[in-house]
Design an enzyme around this catalytic site. Structure first.
Site, short mmCIF file in Angstrom:
data_model
loop_
_atom_site.label_atom_id
_atom_site.label_comp_id
_atom_site.label_asym_id
_atom_site.label_seq_id
_atom_site.Cartn_x
_atom_site.Cartn_y
_atom_site.Cartn_z
N HIS A 1 -27.80 21.03 1.00
CA HIS A 1 -27.92 21.55 -0.37
C HIS A 1 -27.07 22.81 -0.56
O HIS A 1 -26.95 23.61 0.36
CB HIS A 1 -29.40 21.90 -0.64
CG HIS A 1 -29.66 22.40 -2.01
ND1 HIS A 1 -29.70 21.57 -3.11
CD2 HIS A 1 -29.91 23.65 -2.47
CE1 HIS A 1 -29.96 22.30 -4.19
NE2 HIS A 1 -30.09 23.56 -3.82
N TYR B 1 -9.93 -3.44 -10.54
CA TYR B 1 -9.77 -2.04 -10.12
C TYR B 1 -8.41 -1.49 -10.51
O TYR B 1 -8.30 -0.32 -10.89
CB TYR B 1 -10.02 -1.91 -8.62
CG TYR B 1 -8.94 -2.47 -7.72
CD1 TYR B 1 -7.95 -1.65 -7.20
CD2 TYR B 1 -8.93 -3.82 -7.37
CE1 TYR B 1 -6.97 -2.16 -6.36
CE2 TYR B 1 -7.95 -4.34 -6.55
CZ TYR B 1 -6.97 -3.51 -6.05
OH TYR B 1 -6.00 -4.02 -5.24
N CYS C 1 0.82 -1.21 0.00
CA CYS C 1 0.00 0.00 0.00
C CYS C 1 0.85 1.26 0.00
O CYS C 1 0.64 2.17 -0.79
CB CYS C 1 -0.94 0.00 1.21
SG CYS C 1 -2.00 1.47 1.28
N GLU D 1 -26.34 14.99 -1.15
CA GLU D 1 -27.76 15.09 -0.80
C GLU D 1 -28.62 14.10 -1.57
O GLU D 1 -29.72 13.75 -1.15
CB GLU D 1 -28.27 16.51 -1.02
CG GLU D 1 -28.39 16.94 -2.47
CD GLU D 1 -28.94 18.36 -2.62
OE1 GLU D 1 -30.03 18.62 -2.08
OE2 GLU D 1 -28.27 19.18 -3.27
N LYS E 1 -0.39 5.33 -5.99
CA LYS E 1 -1.37 5.32 -7.07
C LYS E 1 -2.39 6.44 -6.90
O LYS E 1 -2.75 7.12 -7.87
CB LYS E 1 -2.08 3.96 -7.12
CG LYS E 1 -3.09 3.81 -8.24
CD LYS E 1 -3.66 2.41 -8.25
CE LYS E 1 -4.31 2.07 -6.93
NZ LYS E 1 -4.82 0.68 -6.88
N CYS F 1 -1.66 1.56 -3.09
CA CYS F 1 -2.74 2.53 -3.02
C CYS F 1 -2.27 3.96 -2.78
O CYS F 1 -2.85 4.90 -3.34
CB CYS F 1 -3.76 2.12 -1.97
SG CYS F 1 -3.09 1.47 -0.44
N GLU G 1 -8.06 1.81 -12.84
CA GLU G 1 -7.44 3.00 -12.25
C GLU G 1 -6.28 3.49 -13.10
O GLU G 1 -6.17 4.68 -13.40
CB GLU G 1 -6.99 2.68 -10.82
CG GLU G 1 -8.16 2.55 -9.85
CD GLU G 1 -7.76 2.04 -8.49
OE1 GLU G 1 -8.53 2.24 -7.53
OE2 GLU G 1 -6.67 1.43 -8.36
#
Length: 448
Positions: free
Chosen positions: A437, A178, A43, A442, A51, A48, A182
């Site tokens: 909002h 993934y 990682c 939302e 990346k 991760c 990616e």
């Protein structure tokens, strides 16, 4: 109980191993940790973290273009790969230093060598030195899987991609998961001609069909080429260094770089496990029980090498639970239900809980609520790119079984929503919450 040099000997300094070592030491255990490469694991060093930094860097290509619609007089900007690459690698170095400092602070003996098992309580380092421990923890992670075919040696994996000398003009990425999607988004934004080839007909097969179909549509519109049902036949390297990728039933592809993103296999080989009776599954995963104990009572394993859930936060929790259970007097086990996950594609995907197909299979009758909208920023930027939020609920109890999202900042939004899914909240409770909002989040309380 015989005397041992250490209470715990950890093999592998990735996220799970470092957490287990640190927490065990904090509980008073005498701990050693062996690592043959770099502290931090996949990682931090080549996964991760670097990346995600490349994802941030690549996204400026779109942001700079969109800025003109917001009134900014942005000149044509040149991109320098080496600046981004070297800054990312510099951050990796900094983080590795922090990981090592954490181990040092907790008096964990770090041994920068490969370690193998020579007994249920004994390890041997590459220099021949041997150490004994009451408990041995395997946290050796996983490594990129490379298919076997003529010319496969001309490709690279995610281990090497962070060290490229330049951005390839053309890149073929093998895989549909993934990692493939990616890096396809990263290199497409950085100007490469990207082709994804996959031996099956799907991408991201563990994600909800609606969001993966949306990513495919957007990716094609961005210029990424997809070739499905295309198993490798061979790769030929030309005299100028370019590669010709041959796949079954497809035209050959000329490329400057071939990146394998075809899954990851557990790092269990060459550790001496079989001779000790540690059970290993056919895919290389070390078999463990709910307490991360292998079939040999003194040997445990956590993280990707067990192939339970190959995610860094899961490895960290497994390592922490192991330490609390074995040395902290606080037995704990990991709950693997409703683990959130993300794909940092362009745009990103985030999900937690059951897909619509999984929910129907388990619960029979489900209700699905969606919001298919164009984010406000995309409207003003004149970007024809729509977000999709999807909620899957039990038709009988109204409980939210799964949330699936694709759109800007989806992973950042989902983390909080994942708490609600984990807590077993209902659609009505989402509806009772007043919308914030104007935000994209939302939409989660306005789903129809």
């Amino acid at each position: 109980m015989p005397d041992h040099e250490f209470d715990l000997f950890v093999i592998g300094a990735g996220s799970g191993g470092v957490r287990a070592a640190r927490v065990s030491a904090a509980h008073g255990a005498k701990v050693a940790l062996a690592e043959e490469f770099r502290v931090g694991g996949t990682c931090v060093i080549r996964g991760c973290v670097p990346k995600k930094l490349l994802v941030y860097g690549a996204h400026f290509a779109e942001d700079l273009k969109d800025a003109k619609r917001f009134g900014w007089q942005v000149p044509d900007c040149a991109f320098d790969w080496k600046t981004l690459r070297d800054n990312v690698l510099g951050e990796v170095d900094r983080l590795e230093g922090l990981y090592q400092s954490t181990l040092d602070t907790h008096d964990v003996a770090t041994l920068r060598q490969r370690a193998t098992l020579v007994g249920p309580n004994e390890v041997e380092l590459s220099d021949g030195t041997r150490h004994t421990a009451r408990i041995i923890l395997l946290a050796t992670g996983a490594t990129p899987a490379v298919p076997s075919f003529p010319g496969a040696e001309h490709g690279i994996t995610s281990n090497e991609v962070f060290h490229l000398e330049e951005v390839p003009k053309r890149i073929v990425i093998a895989g549909g998961g993934y990692i493939a999607n990616e890096f396809a988004g990263i290199f497409n934004e950085l100007g490469s001609r990207v082709t994804i080839i996959n031996r099956t007909g799907d991408i991201l097969r563990h994600y909800d069909e609606s969001v993966r179909d949306r990513l495919l549509q957007i990716s094609v519109k961005k210029g990424i080429d997809f070739r499905f049902h295309a198993p490798f036949e061979k790769v030929v390297k030309g005299p100028n260094g370019s590669l010709t990728v041959h796949t079954a039933g497809q035209d050959p592809i000329e490329t400057d770089c071939l990146l394998f993103a075809t899954g990851r296999r557990p790092n269990s080989g060459g550790l001496g496990l079989e001779t000790l009776g540690v059970k290993i599954d056919p895919n290389g995963a070390i078999r463990v029980d709910e307490d991360s104990r292998t079939t040999v009572p003194s040997i445990f394993a956590v993280g990707d090498v067990t192939d339970r859930v190959q995610l860094t936060p899961v490895a960290i929790r497994e390592g922490h639970a192991f330490a609390d259970t074995q040395f902290g007097g606080n037995p704990r086990r990991i709950d693997y239900a409703s683990i959130p996950s993300a794909v940092f594609s362009h745009p990103p995907i985030a999900a937690v809980g059951l897909t619509e197909a999984q929910a129907k299979e388990q619960f029979g009758s489900v209700k699905v609520y969606t919001s298919d909208f164009r984010p406000m920023k995309n409207v003003l930027a004149n970007r024809d790119e729509r977000a999709l939020y999807k909620m899957v609920c039990d038709a009988l109890t109204d409980r939210v079984l799964g949330l699936h999202m694709i759109g800007p900042d989806a992973p950042e939004i989902l983390q909080a929503a994942a708490v609600a899914v984990k807590a077993g909240l209902t659609k009505a409770q989402f509806d009772d919450t007043v919308a914030l909002h104007p935000t994209m989040s939302e939409e989660l309380v306005l789903l129809k």
